[in-house]
Design a protein around this motif. Structure first.
Motif, PDB file in Angstrom:
ATOM      1  N   LEU A  95      36.785  41.476  34.190  1.00 21.16           N
ATOM      2  CA  LEU A  95      36.351  42.607  35.048  1.00 21.16           C
ATOM      3  C   LEU A  95      36.723  42.471  36.508  1.00 21.16           C
ATOM      4  N   GLU A  96      37.053  41.338  36.911  1.00 20.35           N
ATOM      5  CA  GLU A  96      37.377  41.134  38.338  1.00 20.35           C
ATOM      6  C   GLU A  96      38.788  41.700  38.449  1.00 20.35           C
ATOM      7  N   ALA A  97      39.603  41.516  37.357  1.00 17.88           N
ATOM      8  CA  ALA A  97      41.020  41.926  37.272  1.00 17.88           C
ATOM      9  C   ALA A  97      41.325  43.306  36.690  1.00 17.88           C
ATOM     10  N   PRO A 113      38.769  51.010  39.120  1.00 20.06           N
ATOM     11  CA  PRO A 113      37.863  50.910  40.376  1.00 20.06           C
ATOM     12  C   PRO A 113      36.346  51.095  39.751  1.00 20.06           C
ATOM     13  N   ALA A 114      35.970  51.732  38.649  1.00 15.50           N
ATOM     14  CA  ALA A 114      34.421  52.087  38.226  1.00 15.50           C
ATOM     15  C   ALA A 114      34.199  50.986  37.386  1.00 15.50           C
ATOM     16  N   LEU A 115      35.017  50.082  36.835  1.00 14.80           N
ATOM     17  CA  LEU A 115      34.450  48.785  35.951  1.00 14.80           C
ATOM     18  C   LEU A 115      34.971  47.480  36.832  1.00 14.80           C
ATOM     19  N   ARG A 116      35.711  47.551  38.116  1.00 13.91           N
ATOM     20  CA  ARG A 116      36.102  46.276  38.664  1.00 13.91           C
ATOM     21  C   ARG A 116      34.876  45.699  39.334  1.00 13.91           C
ATOM     22  N   LEU A 117      34.722  44.292  39.113  1.00 15.57           N
ATOM     23  CA  LEU A 117      33.471  43.597  39.768  1.00 15.57           C
ATOM     24  C   LEU A 117      34.088  42.942  40.903  1.00 15.57           C
ATOM     25  N   ASP A 118      33.234  43.104  41.953  1.00 15.72           N
ATOM     26  CA  ASP A 118      33.237  42.200  43.347  1.00 15.72           C
ATOM     27  C   ASP A 118      32.507  40.975  43.232  1.00 15.72           C
ATOM     28  N   GLN A 119      32.378  40.316  44.181  1.00 13.36           N
ATOM     29  CA  GLN A 119      31.468  39.155  44.411  1.00 13.36           C
ATOM     30  C   GLN A 119      30.213  39.421  44.103  1.00 13.36           C
ATOM     31  N   HIS A 120      29.718  40.653  44.907  1.00 16.92           N
ATOM     32  CA  HIS A 120      28.109  40.780  44.650  1.00 16.92           C
ATOM     33  C   HIS A 120      27.938  41.429  43.628  1.00 16.92           C
ATOM     34  N   THR A 121      28.706  42.397  42.889  1.00 20.81           N
ATOM     35  CA  THR A 121      28.412  43.069  41.455  1.00 20.81           C
ATOM     36  C   THR A 121      28.576  41.750  40.357  1.00 20.81           C
ATOM     37  N   ALA A 122      29.324  40.916  40.574  1.00 16.79           N
ATOM     38  CA  ALA A 122      29.514  39.860  39.501  1.00 16.79           C
ATOM     39  C   ALA A 122      28.354  38.948  39.610  1.00 16.79           C
TER      40      ALA A 122
END
Length: 514
Positions: A69-71, A75-84
Motif C-alpha cells: 500500500l505504501e507503493a 493516492p486514495a489507497l496510498r499509506l504514509d507513515q502516519h496512516t500505516a
C-alpha cells in the motif's frame, strides 16, 4: 492388586469425578479412556479454534500489505507513515471493543453463539479490505476484524475449557494459541509467495475461508453443558455432555457434579458477592495475569521486531524475521500443549518467566554495553565475509540479540502465552465467567495498545535498552506472582477448582501433585 485393596480405591473414585490416576502405575480403566479419546470432543474444539486461526491471520495482516500500500499508485489507497501506523494498531482498539461486548454476549448468547457471532464482523471486515476504495475502508475493515478477534479471544478459551475432559484440558487449552500462530504463518507464506502473482486484496479474500468454515462446523456442535445448565436447559445439557464424552461412559456422574455445583450458585452476580473472596480472588488473578503478560513486552517484540533487529544490526534478512519468529512460537506452544497436563501449569509458568527474564535482561545489557556503531561495523564485516579479514569471535556478537529474541518468544509461547488464557477459563467462577473473561480481554488489549504507542517514544527519549530492562523487571514480578497467587489446576475439574476458591483449603492444593 488384591480385591480387598482395590475396593477402598473404587469407593473413593466413585465419589468424585475421575481425573488423572493417583500414580502412574495404576492402569486407566476402559471407561476413562473412552471419554478421554472421544472424537466428537476434538471436533468441537477444532471448530471453535478456527476462530483463533482467523484472529492470528488478521493480527499480522498489515505485515505484507503495508509495503504494497505504501507503493500503491492510487493516492486514495496510498499509506504514509502516519496512516500505516494506524492501519497496524487500530486492530487492538477493535479488540478492546470486542472484549467489552463479550462481557454481555458470553452470558446472553452463550459461548458457542458468541463465537459464531464473531464471524459476522470478521467477514464484513475482510470484505471491506478486499474491496477497499480508500483508506477509510481499510481502517474500518481492521477495526471490524479486531472486534471479531476480541470476541473470540474471550469466548473460545471459555468454551474449550467448559467442554474439555479434565485429562486433556491443558492440551486443548493450548490449541487456541497454536491455531493463532498457524494463522500468522499462513498469512506470511501467502504474502511472500502468492504476493508475487496475486494483488494484496486476495489476502483479505483468503481470510474469509477459515471464518466461513468455522461458522458451518459450529452449526453442528453442542453448546457448553455448563452454560446450558445455567439457562435451566437440563435435558439439552445432558445430551451435550453425552455427545462430548460418549454414550458408553459414566457422563451422568459428571453431569450430576456440575449440576450440584450450579445449585450452590445464584444466577446473577450481586454486589455483595463481588466482595466474597471466592468471587474476587480468581478474577483478580486472571486479570493480573493478562496485565503482566502484556507488560512482559511480547507485543512490542512482535510489532517492532524488524526495527529492533535493525537497531542491533542482526544479520538476518527482513523477510525471514516473521517466519522465524512464527516457527519458534509454533514449536514452543506445541511443547506446552503436550506437557501442560503432565508437568502442570505452574512449573511451565516458572520456566517461561525465567526464560523471558534472562532474554530481556540480555537484550537490555547488550544494547547498553555494545555501541550501535560497533554493532554496525561488526555486522558489515560479517556480511562482507572477506577472506583477508581474520576470523574473530566478536564477529558473531550480533547473534546475541537474535538469540535473545528467539529465546524470549520461546519462553513466552511455552508458558505465559497459552497458560494465561487457559487459567482464565479454568479459575473464573461460572456465574462471572462471561463478564470476567471479557474484562481480561479488555485489560490485555488496552495494555498492548498503550505499550505499542509509547514504546517508540521511550526508545527515542531514553534509548532502546530502557524498555527491555523494564520488561526484565516485570518478568521477575511474573515469577513472584506465579509463586504467590496462581493455583495449580492440572487434572482437576472446573467444579473442583471452584471448590478450592470457595473453601480455601490448602489440602486441595497439595492433592494436585500426588
Amino acid at each position: 492388586m488384591e480385591p480387598s485393596a482395590r475396593e477402598p480405591l473404587m469407593r473413593k473414585t466413585s465419589s468424585s469425578y475421575r481425573t488423572f490416576p493417583e500414580s502412574t502405575g495404576k492402569r486407566l480403566d476402559k471407561e476413562y479412556l473412552q471419554s478421554l479419546h472421544n472424537k466428537p470432543l476434538y471436533l468441537a474444539a477444532f471448530a471453535a479454534v478456527l476462530g483463533n486461526f482467523s484472529f492470528g491471520f488478521a493480527l499480522v495482516y498489515p505485515s505484507p500489505v503495508i509495503p504494497a500500500l505504501e507503493a500503491q499508485p492510487s493516492p486514495a489507497l496510498r499509506l504514509d507513515q502516519h496512516t500505516a501506523s494506524w492501519f497496524g494498531s487500530v486492530f487492538t482498539l477493535g479488540a478492546v471493543a470486542g472484549g467489552l461486548s463479550t462481557m454481555l454476549l458470553n452470558d446472553r448468547l452463550g459461548r458457542k453463539l458468541s463465537i459464531m457471532f464473531s464471524a459476522l464482523p470478521s467477514a464484513v471486515g475482510y470484505a471491506l479490505m478486499a474491496g477497499a476504495q480508500g483508506i477509510e475502508m481499510l481502517l474500518l475493515g481492521r477495526v471490524l476484524t479486531g472486534f471479531a478477534g476480541g470476541i473470540t479471544s474471550a469466548s473460545i478459551p471459555v468454551y474449550i475449557s467448559e467442554i474439555s475432559h479434565p485429562g486433556v484440558r491443558g492440551m486443548l487449552g493450548a490449541c487456541p494459541q497454536i491455531m493463532a500462530v498457524l494463522g500468522s504463518l499462513v498469512l506470511y507464506a501467502l504474502g511472500k509467495y502468492l504476493g508475487l502473482v496475486l494483488p494484496w486484496r486476495w489476502l483479505a479474500v483468503a481470510g474469509e475461508v477459515p471464518v466461513l468454515t468455522m461458522i458451518v462446523l459450529l452449526c453442528f456442535m453442542p453448546n457448553s453443558p455448563r452454560f446450558l445448565l445455567s439457562q435451566g436447559k437440563e435435558d439439552e445439557a445432558l445430551r451435550s455432555l453425552c455427545w462430548l464424552r460418549g454414550k458408553d461412559t459414566d457422563y451422568a456422574r459428571e453431569y450430576e457434579q456440575i449440576k450440584d455445583s450450579m445449585r450452590k450458585q445464584s444466577q446473577r452476580v450481586s454486589c455483595a458477592e463481588i466482595k466474597d473472596p471466592f468471587m474476587y480472588k480468581p478474577i483478580l488473578i486472571a486479570v493480573g495475569m493478562r496485565f503482566l503478560q502484556q507488560l512482559s513486552g511480547v507485543t512490542c517484540f512482535l510489532v517492532y521486531l524488524q526495527p529492533i533487529f535493525k537497531k542491533t544490526s542482526v544479520i538476518l534478512k527482513p523477510e525471514y524475521d516473521a517466519a522465524l519468529v512464527g516457527l519458534v512460537r509454533l514449536f514452543s506452544v506445541a511443547i506446552a500443549a503436550v506437557s501442560m497436563d503432565k508437568a502442570g501449569r505452574k512449573i511451565l509458568l516458572f520456566v517461561s518467566g525465567g526464560v523471558m527474564l534472562v532474554s530481556n535482561l540480555t537484550m537490555g545489557l547488550y544494547i547498553h554495553f555494545v555501541p550501535a556503531s560497533q554493532n554496525s561495523t561488526i555486522a558489515n564485516k560479517t556480511l562482507v565475509g572477506s577472506a583477508n579479514l581474520p576470523a574473530e569471535p566478536t564477529n558473531y556478537i550480533t547473534l546475541i540479540p537474535l538469540l535473545a529474541a528467539m529465546f524470549f518468544i520461546m519462553g513466552y509461547a511455552m508458558g505465559w502465552g497459552p497458560i494465561t488464557w487457559l487459567l482464565m477459563s479454568e479459575i473464573l467462577p461460572l456465574k462471572a465467567r462471561g463478564v470476567a473473561s471479557g474484562l481480561c480481554v479488555v485489560m490485555s488489549w488496552l495494555t498492548a495498545f498503550t505499550l505499542t504507542q509509547f514504546f517508540l517514544r521511550v526508545v527515542e527519549a531514553f534509548g532502546l535498552e530502557v524498555p527491555f530492562l523494564f520488561f526484565a523487571v516485570i518478568c521477575a514480578g511474573n515469577i513472584l506472582f506465579t509463586g504467590c497467587c496462581v493455583p495449580e489446576t492440572k487434572g482437576r475439574s472446573l467444579e473442583q477448582i471452584e471448590a478450592f476458591f470457595r473453601t480455601g483449603r490448602r489440602s486441595f492444593m497439595r492433592s494436585f501433585v500426588r
